[in-house]
Write a protein that holds these residues in place. Structure first.
Motif, short mmCIF file in Angstrom:
data_model
loop_
_atom_site.label_atom_id
_atom_site.label_comp_id
_atom_site.label_asym_id
_atom_site.label_seq_id
_atom_site.Cartn_x
_atom_site.Cartn_y
_atom_site.Cartn_z
N ALA A 48 0.80 -1.22 0.00
CA ALA A 48 0.00 0.00 0.00
C ALA A 48 0.84 1.27 0.00
CB ALA A 48 -0.93 0.00 1.21
N ASP A 49 2.07 1.19 0.51
CA ASP A 49 2.88 2.41 0.57
C ASP A 49 4.34 2.10 0.29
OD1 ASP A 49 4.01 1.42 2.98
OD2 ASP A 49 2.56 2.49 4.18
N ALA A 50 5.10 3.15 0.01
CA ALA A 50 6.51 3.01 -0.35
C ALA A 50 7.32 2.41 0.79
CB ALA A 50 7.08 4.36 -0.75
N GLU A 51 7.06 2.83 2.00
CA GLU A 51 7.80 2.29 3.14
C GLU A 51 7.61 0.78 3.25
OE1 GLU A 51 8.29 2.89 7.96
OE2 GLU A 51 6.89 4.15 6.87
N GLY A 52 6.37 0.31 3.09
CA GLY A 52 6.10 -1.11 3.14
C GLY A 52 6.81 -1.87 2.03
N ALA A 53 6.87 -1.28 0.85
CA ALA A 53 7.56 -1.92 -0.27
C ALA A 53 9.05 -2.05 0.02
CB ALA A 53 7.33 -1.11 -1.55
N PRO A 69 10.41 8.23 -2.60
CA PRO A 69 9.45 9.00 -3.40
C PRO A 69 9.11 8.34 -4.74
CG PRO A 69 11.13 10.44 -2.48
CD PRO A 69 11.56 9.03 -2.20
N ARG A 70 10.10 7.72 -5.38
CA ARG A 70 9.84 7.06 -6.67
C ARG A 70 8.91 5.86 -6.48
NH1 ARG A 70 7.84 6.05 -10.98
NH2 ARG A 70 8.77 4.50 -12.33
N LEU A 74 5.16 5.38 -8.08
CA LEU A 74 4.77 4.18 -8.81
C LEU A 74 3.50 3.57 -8.22
CD1 LEU A 74 5.60 2.20 -11.06
CD2 LEU A 74 6.98 1.01 -9.36
N LEU A 75 3.42 3.49 -6.91
CA LEU A 75 2.24 2.91 -6.26
C LEU A 75 0.99 3.76 -6.45
CD1 LEU A 75 3.84 1.59 -2.96
CD2 LEU A 75 3.02 0.24 -4.89
N ARG A 76 1.16 5.06 -6.64
CA ARG A 76 0.01 5.94 -6.87
C ARG A 76 -0.37 6.03 -8.34
NH1 ARG A 76 3.04 8.74 -3.20
NH2 ARG A 76 3.90 10.09 -4.80
N SER A 77 0.40 5.38 -9.21
CA SER A 77 0.11 5.46 -10.64
C SER A 77 -1.25 4.86 -10.94
CB SER A 77 1.19 4.74 -11.45
OG SER A 77 1.06 3.35 -11.32
N ARG A 78 -1.74 5.16 -12.07
CA ARG A 78 -3.06 4.66 -12.49
C ARG A 78 -2.90 3.46 -13.44
NH1 ARG A 78 -6.78 7.10 -9.47
NH2 ARG A 78 -6.49 9.32 -9.28
N GLU A 79 -1.83 2.70 -13.24
CA GLU A 79 -1.57 1.53 -14.08
C GLU A 79 -2.77 0.58 -13.99
OE1 GLU A 79 -0.41 -0.77 -16.68
OE2 GLU A 79 1.12 0.70 -16.19
N PRO A 80 -3.45 0.32 -15.12
CA PRO A 80 -4.65 -0.51 -15.07
C PRO A 80 -4.36 -2.00 -14.85
CG PRO A 80 -4.21 0.14 -17.32
CD PRO A 80 -3.20 0.86 -16.45
N MET A 81 -3.18 -2.45 -15.21
CA MET A 81 -2.85 -3.87 -15.07
C MET A 81 -1.95 -4.06 -13.87
SD MET A 81 -4.48 -5.28 -17.55
CE MET A 81 -3.77 -6.90 -17.57
N VAL A 82 -2.43 -4.76 -12.85
CA VAL A 82 -1.65 -4.97 -11.64
C VAL A 82 -0.37 -5.74 -11.96
CG1 VAL A 82 -2.76 -7.11 -10.88
CG2 VAL A 82 -1.80 -5.54 -9.19
N ASP A 91 11.22 -4.25 -10.34
CA ASP A 91 12.37 -3.64 -11.02
C ASP A 91 12.89 -2.45 -10.23
OD1 ASP A 91 12.06 -5.50 -13.05
OD2 ASP A 91 11.09 -4.09 -14.43
N GLU A 92 11.99 -1.58 -9.82
CA GLU A 92 12.39 -0.35 -9.11
C GLU A 92 13.00 -0.65 -7.75
OE1 GLU A 92 13.13 3.59 -9.11
OE2 GLU A 92 12.06 2.59 -10.74
#
Length: 103
Positions: A48-53, A69-70, A74-82, A91-92
């Motif tokens: 759900a958040d960058a810290e958790g990732a 921040p990056r 990425l997590l806030r992006s509107r990428e339609p495909m999970v 990758d990031e």
């Protein structure tokens, strides 16, 4: 379980991402997964958040090369495909990338 799984391209270092086509993951599935693959396994969803990732990457012994921040962007992006989001997140975070297809 075997009928509902799709293997993604393997990543160096023995990392293999499996995508399951059924909706909810049950804790009892983990033992069946380990027995089927004869390999250690962990189960992850998109954090759900960058810290958790970053915490999850560190727990997998992946050096923290990503910037919080990056990851948050990425997590806030509107990428339609999970699937695309999860792959980009791996990758990031610095997980080894799968090899490019020949050709």
């Amino acid at each position: 379980m075997k009928d509902t799984v799709q293997a993604w391209s393997p990543r160096p270092g023995g990392w293999q991402t499996l995508q399951f086509d059924h909706g909810l993951w049950e804790d009892d599935f983990l033992l069946a997964l380990v027995e089927w693959t004869v390999a250690p396994a962990c189960v992850a969803d998109v954090p759900a958040d960058a810290e958790g990732a970053l915490v999850r990457a560190a727990a997998a012994d992946i050096p923290a090369t990503a910037q919080q921040p990056r990851i948050g962007e990425l997590l806030r992006s509107r990428e339609p495909m999970v699937e695309d989001l999860f792959s980009a997140l791996l990758d990031e975070l610095g997980f080894p990338r799968p090899p490019s297809p020949p050709g």
